[in-house]
Scaffold this motif. Structure first.
Motif, short mmCIF file in Angstrom:
data_model
loop_
_atom_site.label_atom_id
_atom_site.label_comp_id
_atom_site.label_asym_id
_atom_site.label_seq_id
_atom_site.Cartn_x
_atom_site.Cartn_y
_atom_site.Cartn_z
N GLN A 91 -15.92 -44.76 -7.91
CA GLN A 91 -15.75 -43.32 -8.09
C GLN A 91 -16.20 -42.90 -9.48
OE1 GLN A 91 -14.49 -40.98 -5.67
NE2 GLN A 91 -15.45 -39.67 -7.18
N MET A 92 -15.83 -43.74 -10.47
CA MET A 92 -16.22 -43.43 -11.83
C MET A 92 -17.73 -43.46 -11.99
SD MET A 92 -14.69 -45.27 -15.19
CE MET A 92 -12.99 -44.87 -15.39
N ALA A 93 -18.36 -44.43 -11.33
CA ALA A 93 -19.82 -44.52 -11.41
C ALA A 93 -20.44 -43.27 -10.81
CB ALA A 93 -20.30 -45.77 -10.70
N LEU A 94 -19.89 -42.83 -9.66
CA LEU A 94 -20.40 -41.61 -9.02
C LEU A 94 -20.25 -40.41 -9.94
CD1 LEU A 94 -19.07 -42.04 -5.39
CD2 LEU A 94 -21.45 -41.91 -6.07
N ASP A 95 -19.07 -40.32 -10.59
CA ASP A 95 -18.80 -39.15 -11.42
C ASP A 95 -19.60 -39.16 -12.71
OD1 ASP A 95 -15.26 -39.07 -10.56
OD2 ASP A 95 -16.98 -38.01 -9.69
N SER A 96 -20.02 -40.33 -13.15
CA SER A 96 -20.64 -40.42 -14.47
C SER A 96 -21.98 -39.73 -14.50
CB SER A 96 -20.83 -41.88 -14.87
OG SER A 96 -21.88 -42.44 -14.08
N GLY A 97 -22.65 -39.70 -13.34
CA GLY A 97 -23.94 -39.04 -13.29
C GLY A 97 -25.08 -39.84 -13.90
N ILE A 98 -24.82 -41.10 -14.25
CA ILE A 98 -25.91 -41.85 -14.87
C ILE A 98 -26.63 -42.75 -13.87
CG2 ILE A 98 -24.75 -41.85 -17.11
CD1 ILE A 98 -24.05 -44.74 -16.71
N PHE A 99 -26.16 -42.74 -12.63
CA PHE A 99 -26.79 -43.60 -11.63
C PHE A 99 -27.50 -42.78 -10.56
CE2 PHE A 99 -25.04 -47.38 -13.28
CZ PHE A 99 -23.75 -47.10 -13.67
N VAL A 100 -28.46 -43.40 -9.91
CA VAL A 100 -29.11 -42.75 -8.78
C VAL A 100 -28.69 -43.48 -7.51
CG1 VAL A 100 -31.10 -41.93 -10.06
CG2 VAL A 100 -31.14 -44.22 -9.08
N PRO A 101 -28.59 -42.72 -6.38
CA PRO A 101 -28.22 -43.40 -5.13
C PRO A 101 -29.35 -44.33 -4.72
CG PRO A 101 -28.13 -41.01 -4.93
CD PRO A 101 -28.86 -41.30 -6.18
N VAL A 102 -29.02 -45.61 -4.63
CA VAL A 102 -30.05 -46.62 -4.38
C VAL A 102 -30.81 -46.33 -3.09
CG1 VAL A 102 -30.30 -49.00 -3.65
CG2 VAL A 102 -29.05 -48.47 -5.71
N GLU A 103 -30.08 -45.89 -2.08
CA GLU A 103 -30.72 -45.71 -0.77
C GLU A 103 -31.91 -44.77 -0.86
OE1 GLU A 103 -28.03 -45.57 2.43
OE2 GLU A 103 -29.47 -44.70 3.82
N ASP A 104 -31.81 -43.78 -1.77
CA ASP A 104 -32.91 -42.82 -1.91
C ASP A 104 -34.18 -43.47 -2.41
OD1 ASP A 104 -30.90 -39.97 -3.03
OD2 ASP A 104 -31.23 -40.89 -1.06
N TYR A 105 -34.02 -44.63 -3.06
CA TYR A 105 -35.19 -45.22 -3.71
C TYR A 105 -35.76 -46.42 -2.98
CZ TYR A 105 -34.75 -42.29 -7.78
OH TYR A 105 -34.73 -41.21 -8.61
N VAL A 106 -35.02 -46.87 -1.96
CA VAL A 106 -35.52 -48.04 -1.24
C VAL A 106 -36.71 -47.63 -0.38
CG1 VAL A 106 -34.96 -49.78 0.48
CG2 VAL A 106 -33.26 -49.13 -1.22
N PRO A 107 -37.84 -48.32 -0.54
CA PRO A 107 -39.01 -47.96 0.28
C PRO A 107 -38.71 -48.20 1.76
CG PRO A 107 -39.43 -49.95 -1.01
CD PRO A 107 -38.12 -49.43 -1.46
N ALA A 108 -39.32 -47.38 2.61
CA ALA A 108 -39.01 -47.40 4.04
C ALA A 108 -39.14 -48.79 4.64
CB ALA A 108 -39.93 -46.42 4.77
N ILE A 109 -40.14 -49.54 4.16
CA ILE A 109 -40.40 -50.84 4.76
C ILE A 109 -39.28 -51.83 4.50
CG2 ILE A 109 -41.63 -51.88 2.82
CD1 ILE A 109 -43.62 -52.99 4.88
N LEU A 110 -38.47 -51.58 3.47
CA LEU A 110 -37.38 -52.50 3.15
C LEU A 110 -36.02 -51.98 3.62
CD1 LEU A 110 -38.45 -53.64 -0.43
CD2 LEU A 110 -38.51 -54.97 1.67
N LYS A 111 -36.01 -50.80 4.25
CA LYS A 111 -34.72 -50.21 4.65
C LYS A 111 -33.97 -51.08 5.64
CE LYS A 111 -33.83 -45.79 3.16
NZ LYS A 111 -34.91 -44.89 2.81
N PHE A 112 -34.68 -51.98 6.32
CA PHE A 112 -34.01 -52.81 7.33
C PHE A 112 -32.85 -53.58 6.71
CE2 PHE A 112 -35.13 -57.06 5.99
CZ PHE A 112 -36.26 -56.87 5.23
N GLN A 113 -33.01 -53.94 5.43
CA GLN A 113 -31.98 -54.74 4.80
C GLN A 113 -30.68 -53.96 4.70
OE1 GLN A 113 -33.38 -57.69 1.95
NE2 GLN A 113 -31.67 -57.09 0.62
N LEU A 114 -30.77 -52.65 4.51
CA LEU A 114 -29.55 -51.86 4.40
C LEU A 114 -28.81 -51.81 5.74
CD1 LEU A 114 -30.73 -48.87 2.18
CD2 LEU A 114 -29.40 -50.86 1.51
#
Lengths: 436, 269, 298
Positions: A91-114
């Motif tokens: 929660q603190m990480a989310l609130d800090s605003g210094i991180f980006v949601p990883v899922e947004d950055y994973v290229p489509a070809i690697l999304k299978f891992q998620l």
């Protein structure tokens, strides 16, 4: 043909320029002891097989220290690319605003891992349908026990205690036969409290453990909590439970168990490999079992503990791509198998589990079995999903202080009420400070 | 009190004072198994070289010692120079607002860095100095204590010397270098000990401002030894403690006579 | 100012150049952060500055009404008093002993003061090991002699005892240096007069020597208190982390924890201000009172 030659020639000219500068990625983690070198070996493998990228891994201290370091570094405008943040720092990480949601950055070809994560892990780390971070080291607490001492005390080495009552019975026998100086130890850490709450199917916070909406009330003064502290206090008073004196002292508890001062230890499954080596060095036989739970309660399972890997913002595109490449590689099927075998942390991908089962790994290495079974038998509900609370570090200290107060004789009712009020206050202040 | 009793008591006190470190050293040479033996083993163990080597390399104490040495020497030299020059100005020059300057410096006696770590952290971070030597050195380069120590010393030097120097045509800096400095060596020595030990033993500020191994100091490295292992190996922790204490102790022993004389008497006034 | 007599040089600009480094450093790294601490104490801050909300004196209100904080103040007072008292008492005793005109007093002095060079971190880590319930030497001896093995860090009183012992052990040497120097500088005639008067050593000490030492005692009181307030952070951090249940949570440790683990910057600043006020009071006392109310000999 001529065009091809020209293209190839240009490419050949360009290559040296490309190969010249490696993209540098920094990775901060909280793993000391033998794991620092283990992680370094994996990082070295990555660097070797990915010539354009150089990942630098660094041990930063405890989870709290690592989170502090990351936030402070971000404030100073110089955050590392990848940070390991413990589960309750989510929660603190989310609130800090210094991180980006990883899922947004994973290229489509690697999304299978998620899509490959085992359910309890996906359950914990998918917040509002998205992976903000990449799950890496997931664990839960298990019971380690010294089979050699069990035999000496006349206890069945194949049958570890499964409930609070059974633990007490075992301790009585161990004390009577003087098979070990103390019976059982575990770090005085709020994590175990949170696990026992989840096992009972109880919640730690309102708004469905802070998962449906932001939590505004902490549930410390509850019957589930009462069951935990009453037993823990009884164990302490009888001299069955021992701890090093410092709160959150993982190393201290391990030391008590491997030096055979205590016959049993409850701690993270992430130490299985270490425990096996230590048992061998110290000449005793190691056994593992499920986390003992309160008597008469239906076993709900445990909350996924451990940490995940977060990606910070504010880096140029090539560094982000490199960091992501590392992240996905580091947590892929083969590496998860390797990570599990080297530590004891779960293989969090279904495909990794399949590999291990195909290798008959769990049959050949029964010590790793307990945690695995315990996780897969966990019921998927809000309790075992785990609570999301902003000021978790402070709340954990409040809970740990409460336990120590109870040890020193404070009446349980009073201690629970006071801790509940203090935690609610901390939560209120935190929510106000982040503007929610 | 008869002499025998006095000697006996003194020797006993010396033993009690030295005991913790002696015990730490003995156990720093033992393996975990030897440490947990009952009864304990009071002799040198079998892991002497192993423990010290591991603490130096795997737990990076060698690197941290280097960092501590750099900042300790830098601050000792820097602070001595800065204080010397400030005292020179205060004693040997006439200028307006001198008493204000004096008070300005004096008031900082009430401002140890510990009371402002939060604001200092923010300031140093904004300067871009996080995780640098600058962060550990620059804030400590000026000192009221140092300035006043030198001032005290200068006031004891007869005015006739200054007058003689002026008549000879020597400028203030010449005077300072060839006359004042040699006559202030005991203060320099006292300050060297105090500053070196003070910087070598820094804990809270480096803990707060240094987050990267590259620049960490030895005392904080010790902290990491107590929680960064799989199971606390006390032999390693004690080895770390012994390694961490040696340089400051060495400097202290080297200059302790000057320290005891020069500092104590000067402070008394 | 009495220094005017030494002021031989007349350059108008050189003194300012000489003072420049001192000015800049003191201004930027001492004055500014101190004032900034005052300012921050009036805000509620999230994540070290990501968001700041002005709340006036609310932080102070919380500080003085919240029983948790009152407990921290109390712990600080208790801890400091114990450390100061024992450091000075033992220091005085050892100084008197070393002053007994025995051969090799220099050697004894050296052997009593060297722990001063150790850091609190080193002392803390060593005491952490010495008092370890299972592996520590203290419990071994207690077990052999009395059959007990106290759990030092889990009991509030015992934990406080260990913290005091570590702090005192490290700091006694400092007091020995000063007391010994003071003892050696005492005017001989007053002491001889007391001898002739037929006073016993005990009387001589308390009626003559100790009063003569009062300037030094006062000075050491202030220095030891400052040590107890600030330099003892590593002891708490390494041994108890403020526990058990906040029993050894002192102000300087709580400031660190509120500021850098719980991210309550405003509260940490407010507590720093309180500590600062304590230091100011002590320093002012030392400069004014100390000079006048002490006993002069001769």
């Amino acid at each position: 043909m001529k065009r091809l030659v020209v293209v190839l020639a240009l490419a050949a000219l360009a290559l040296p320029a490309l190969a010249a500068e490696k993209v540098k990625v920094t990775f901060w983690h909280a793993f000391g002891g033998g794991r620092t070198a283990f992680i370094q070996r994996m990082v070295d493998d990555f660097n070797y097989t990915h010539p354009g990228i150089e990942v630098k891994a660094e041990y930063k201290g405890s989870y709290r220290d690592t989170l502090n370091a990351a936030i402070l570094a971000a404030r100073q405008g110089n955050p590392p690319h990848i940070v390991q943040i413990f589960e309750v720092g989510t929660q603190m990480a989310l609130d800090s605003g210094i991180f980006v949601p990883v899922e947004d950055y994973v290229p489509a070809i690697l999304k299978f891992q998620l899509e490959d994560y085992i359910k309890p892990v996906a359950n914990y780390y998918r917040i509002k349908g998205k992976f903000n971070s990449v799950p890496w080291n997931s664990s839960n607490p298990i019971l380690y026990y010294n089979k050699t001492i069990f035999k000496k005390a006349g206890l069945d080495p194949a049958n570890p205690p499964k409930t609070f009552g059974e633990v007490m019975e075992a301790c009585k026998k161990i004390e009577a036969t003087k098979a070990a100086p103390k019976c059982i130890t575990w770090p005085l850490h709020s994590w175990f409290v949170e696990q026992w709450i989840a096992e009972q199917g109880a919640l730690l916070a309102n708004n469905e453990n802070g998962r449906a909406a932001r939590a505004t009330d902490v549930y410390i003064d509850s019957p589930a909590m009462r069951r935990i502290v009453e037993w823990w206090k009884a164990m302490y008073d009888k001299g069955y439970y021992v701890y090093s004196g410092k709160p959150e002292d993982w190393d201290g508890a391990n030391q008590l168990f491997v030096s055979q001062q205590a016959a049993m230890e409850i701690t993270s499954t992430s130490d299985v490999t270490f425990m096996q080596n230590a048992a061998f060095e110290n000449g005793f036989e190691l056994g593992t079992g499920f986390l003992p739970i309160p008597d008469g309660v239906e076993r709900n399972g445990t909350v996924v503990g451990g940490a995940s890997l977060w990606l910070t913002k504010g880096h140029p595109q090539d560094e982000m791509t490199a960091a992501l490449t590392f992240l996905i590689w580091f947590t892929n099927t083969e590496n998860m198998v390797r990570w599990h075998k080297g530590t004891g942390y779960f293989p969090v991908l279904n495909t990794s589990v399949k590999v291990l089962e195909w290798q008959h790994w769990f049959e050949r290495n029964p010590a790793y079995r307990a945690a695995f079974d315990q996780l897969l038998q966990t019921k998927l509900n809000r309790a075992t999903q785990g609570a999301l609370l902003g000021p978790f570090p402070e709340i954990r200290t409040i809970i740990e202080n409460m336990i120590q107060a109870i040890f020193q004789g404070k009446p349980i009712d009073q201690a629970l009420k006071e801790a509940d009020a203090a935690a609610d206050k901390a939560l209120k202040e935190y929510n106000a400070a982040v503007g929610k | 009190m008869n002499t025998f009793a006095v000697h006996a008591l003194l020797l006993l006190s010396v033993a009690v004072v030295a005991a913790p470190v002696v015990i730490a050293f003995i156990f720093s040479t033992q393996t975990p198994a030897e440490i947990f033996r009952f009864p304990p083993k009071f002799t040198i163990g079998s892991a002497f070289l192993d423990n010290y080597r591991e603490v130096w390399t795997r737990y990076h104490l060698g690197l941290y010692m280097k960092n501590s040495a750099i900042i300790s020497v830098a601050v000792t030299v820097g602070k001595t120079i800065v204080s010397f020059l400030a005292a020179l100005a205060l004693v040997y020059f006439r200028f307006p607002l001198k008493s204000w300057v004096f008070t300005f410096i004096l008031l900082t006696l009430m401002m140890p860095t510990e009371i402002m770590i939060v604001a200092l952290f923010e300031l140093v971070s904004n300067l871009g100095w996080a995780n640098t030597y600058a962060a550990l050195i620059v804030p400590f380069l000026a000192s009221a204590t140092g300035t006043f120590l030198f001032r005290q010393q200068f006031l004891q030097i007869p005015e006739s010397l200054v007058d003689a120097a002026r008549i000879d045509g020597a400028g203030p800096l010449r005077f300072a270098w060839s006359i004042l400095l040699p006559m202030s060596m005991n203060v320099v020595a006292a300050m060297a000990v105090i500053q070196f030990v003070y910087m070598w033993n820094q804990y809270l500020w480096p803990l707060v401002i240094i987050r990267e191994s590259e620049r960490q100091v030895v005392q904080v490295g010790l902290r990491m030894l107590t929680s960064g292992q799989d199971a606390t190996n006390w032999g390693l922790v004690m080895a770390g403690a012994i390694v961490a204490l040696l340089p400051a102790l060495f400097v202290f022993l080297l200059l302790q006579e000057q320290f005891s004389r020069g500092f104590a008497l000067a402070e008394e006034k | 100012m009495e220094t005017e007599t030494h002021a031989a040089y007349k350059s108008r600009w050189l003194p300012w150049i000489l003072l420049l480094p001192t000015f800049v450093i003191l201004l930027v790294f001492l004055y500014y952060p101190t004032l900034e601490t005052f300012r921050l104490s009036l805000y509620r801050v999230a994540f070290l500055g990501i968001r700041k909300t002005f709340v006036g004196l609310e932080n102070y209100q919380d500080l003085f009404t919240n029983p948790e904080y009152r407990r921290i103040f109390w712990n600080t007072v208790v801890y400091s008093s114990l450390v100061v008292f024992f450091s000075m008492a033992v220091g005085l005793f050892l100084s008197v002993l070393a002053n007994q005109k025995v051969r090799g007093w220099r050697f004894y002095r050296l052997m009593l003061i060297w722990p001063y060079a150790l850091s609190p971190a080193v002392a803390g880590v060593i005491f952490l090991f010495l008092f370890n319930p299972q592996a520590g030497i203290v419990n071994y001896f207690l077990d052999v002699l009395f059959g007990i093995r106290p759990d030092w860090l889990t009991h509030p009183g015992l934990a406080m005892f260990v913290l005091v012992a570590a702090a005192v052990w490290k700091n006694v040497g400092y007091n020995v240096v000063f007391y010994l120097a003071a003892l050696q500088n005492l005017p001989g005639d007053v002491l001889e007069a007391a001898l002739i008067d037929g006073a016993t050593p005990w009387q001589r000490f308390w009626k003559v020597t100790f009063p003569l030492l009062s300037p030094m005692t006062f000075f050491l009181f202030v220095m030891n208190t400052i040590y107890a307030f600030f330099d003892t952070f590593p002891f708490v951090d390494l041994l108890t982390k403020g526990g058990p249940n906040g029993a050894t949570n002192v102000l300087i440790y709580n400031i660190y924890r509120d500021g850098f683990e719980f991210y309550k910057t405003g509260m940490a600043a407010a507590q720093s201000v309180v500590l600062f006020v304590g230091v100011v009071i002590l320093t002012v006392l030392q400069f004014r009172w100390g000079e006048r109310r002490v006993h002069y000999g001769g």
